[in-house]
Design a protein around this motif. Structure first.
Motif, PDB file in Angstrom:
ATOM      1  N   ALA A  88      44.827  31.431  37.723  1.00 13.06           N
ATOM      2  CA  ALA A  88      44.800  30.004  37.393  1.00 13.06           C
ATOM      3  C   ALA A  88      43.544  29.334  37.947  1.00 13.06           C
ATOM      4  O   ALA A  88      42.810  28.649  37.233  1.00 13.06           O
ATOM      5  N   LEU A  89      43.293  29.514  39.242  1.00 12.68           N
ATOM      6  CA  LEU A  89      42.107  28.923  39.853  1.00 12.68           C
ATOM      7  C   LEU A  89      40.833  29.525  39.266  1.00 12.68           C
ATOM      8  O   LEU A  89      39.873  28.804  38.950  1.00 12.68           O
ATOM      9  N   ALA A  90      40.837  30.856  39.086  1.00 11.05           N
ATOM     10  CA  ALA A  90      39.659  31.515  38.513  1.00 11.05           C
ATOM     11  C   ALA A  90      39.367  30.978  37.113  1.00 11.05           C
ATOM     12  O   ALA A  90      38.198  30.792  36.738  1.00 11.05           O
ATOM     13  N   GLY A  91      40.429  30.715  36.348  1.00 16.90           N
ATOM     14  CA  GLY A  91      40.246  30.174  35.008  1.00 16.90           C
ATOM     15  C   GLY A  91      39.604  28.802  35.030  1.00 16.90           C
ATOM     16  O   GLY A  91      38.719  28.500  34.231  1.00 16.90           O
ATOM     17  N   ARG A  92      40.039  27.951  35.964  1.00 16.55           N
ATOM     18  CA  ARG A  92      39.473  26.605  36.056  1.00 16.55           C
ATOM     19  C   ARG A  92      38.008  26.642  36.491  1.00 16.55           C
ATOM     20  O   ARG A  92      37.225  25.761  36.160  1.00 16.55           O
TER      21      ARG A  92
ATOM     22  N   ALA B 275      37.184  36.204  33.836  1.00 15.64           N
ATOM     23  CA  ALA B 275      36.808  37.550  33.394  1.00 15.64           C
ATOM     24  C   ALA B 275      36.519  38.467  34.570  1.00 15.64           C
ATOM     25  O   ALA B 275      36.830  39.663  34.534  1.00 15.64           O
ATOM     26  N   ASP B 276      35.923  37.923  35.633  1.00 16.04           N
ATOM     27  CA  ASP B 276      35.656  38.734  36.821  1.00 16.04           C
ATOM     28  C   ASP B 276      36.911  38.923  37.662  1.00 16.04           C
ATOM     29  O   ASP B 276      37.181  40.022  38.159  1.00 16.04           O
ATOM     30  N   ALA B 277      37.694  37.860  37.820  1.00 21.44           N
ATOM     31  CA  ALA B 277      38.881  37.913  38.677  1.00 21.44           C
ATOM     32  C   ALA B 277      39.953  38.828  38.099  1.00 21.44           C
ATOM     33  O   ALA B 277      40.712  39.459  38.846  1.00 21.44           O
ATOM     34  N   PHE B 278      40.027  38.917  36.789  1.00 24.93           N
ATOM     35  CA  PHE B 278      41.060  39.708  36.127  1.00 24.93           C
ATOM     36  C   PHE B 278      41.108  41.133  36.653  1.00 24.93           C
ATOM     37  O   PHE B 278      42.174  41.664  36.989  1.00 24.93           O
ATOM     38  N   TRP B 279      39.966  41.785  36.766  1.00 25.90           N
ATOM     39  CA  TRP B 279      39.928  43.198  37.123  1.00 25.90           C
ATOM     40  C   TRP B 279      40.402  43.431  38.553  1.00 25.90           C
ATOM     41  O   TRP B 279      40.915  44.503  38.872  1.00 25.90           O
ATOM     42  N   ARG B 280      40.258  42.422  39.408  1.00 31.14           N
ATOM     43  CA  ARG B 280      40.689  42.562  40.807  1.00 31.14           C
ATOM     44  C   ARG B 280      42.194  42.413  40.963  1.00 31.14           C
ATOM     45  O   ARG B 280      42.739  42.704  42.031  1.00 31.14           O
TER      46      ARG B 280
END
Length: 271
Positions: free
Chosen positions: A65-69, A74-79
């Motif tokens: 959620a925070l990464a999306g805002r 795209a980077d946070a997803f893989w983690r």
């Protein structure tokens, strides 16, 4: 590569258990991976279920959620992906869902970004299975169904299960407008046969999974594997299902002029 969404109706038709069976049965060539994304607005089940709490609930969808805002999804997803293989091969991965449905309200902007990510994920040699649960194919997260190659309704072949599926299938067809392949996966817990269901619901039954509570518990609750689990009836049916699902995706992409088959190979040659 393929993006396949799974949805359910009323009761507990076994969407997540079916998704886990497909995840573990999905054929992979060297260098390929498959991801199960738990996008059920009612919350995820893999961490406390199949993984029995062995992985911290700090991983997963809610962290996007925070990464999306911030424009960093795209980077946070893989983690946020968790390996569910015993060999730590990272070729069968899960994006855990929210553990508290209250967190779903913060995911509004995330659904569209995830749908875009999934649509372009084939450059990473990944297939994606999206678990939408009972409600996720409609409402804010419905974009995940709309952008998938195929949407499969999971239903038990009981009167209650099929009546619920019939209503949901009608709503799905109206929502998707024929742009996405729609099919049924039957969990054989009732008296209605494949042909009868196809005829009355006017929907292809893509696969029939046996009612095997002991084997299903391995996937839903992390139960100890019974003898010959991998060669048992449930996993054999799941492997057969993956072949037909991939054929559905190939047919759709051919019709739309998409270059190549899922995974860049003829489906009939998949191992």
């Amino acid at each position: 590569m393929a993006v396949v969404a799974l949805a359910g109706g009323l009761g507990a038709p076994g969407v997540t258990t079916t998704a886990m069976a497909l995840l573990m049965a999905w054929p992979l060539a060297p260098g390929q991976r498959v991801i199960l994304a738990e996008c059920d607005p009612d919350g995820g089940a893999v961490l406390p279920g199949a993984l029995q709490g062995t992985v911290s609930n700090t991983y997963g969808l809610r962290n996007l959620a925070l990464a999306g805002r911030q424009g960093q999804l795209a980077d946070a997803f893989w983690r946020q992906l968790v390996d569910v293989t015993d060999e730590a091969s990272r070729d069968r991965l899960v994006l855990p869902g929210v553990y508290d449905p209250a967190h779903t309200s913060s995911l509004g902007p995330v659904w569209e970004q995830l749908a875009t990510l999934f649509a372009g994920i084939e450059q990473h040699q990944h297939d994606v299975l999206v678990d939408l649960g009972r409600r996720g194919a409609f409402g804010p997260s419905s974009v995940l169904a709309q952008r998938a190659d195929a949407v499969l309704m999971v239903a038990r072949n009981t009167l209650r299960g099929l009546q619920s599926a019939q209503v949901r299938l009608g709503a799905l067809r109206e929502q998707l407008g024929g742009a996405t392949e729609v099919g049924l996966i039957l969990v054989e817990a009732g008296p209605f046969g494949r042909d009868e269901v196809q005829r009355n619901l006017s929907t292809e039954v893509v696969a029939v999974l046996p009612w095997q509570p002991e084997q299903a518990a391995v996937l839903s609750d992390g139960a100890a594997q019974p003898r010959r689990f991998e060669s048992g009836e449930l996993m054999r049916a799941a492997r057969t299902a993956t072949t037909r699902i991939r054929q559905m995706v190939a047919t759709r992409r051919s019709r739309l002029g998409h270059p190549g088959m899922p995974g860049g190979r003829e489906v009939s040659n998949a191992r």
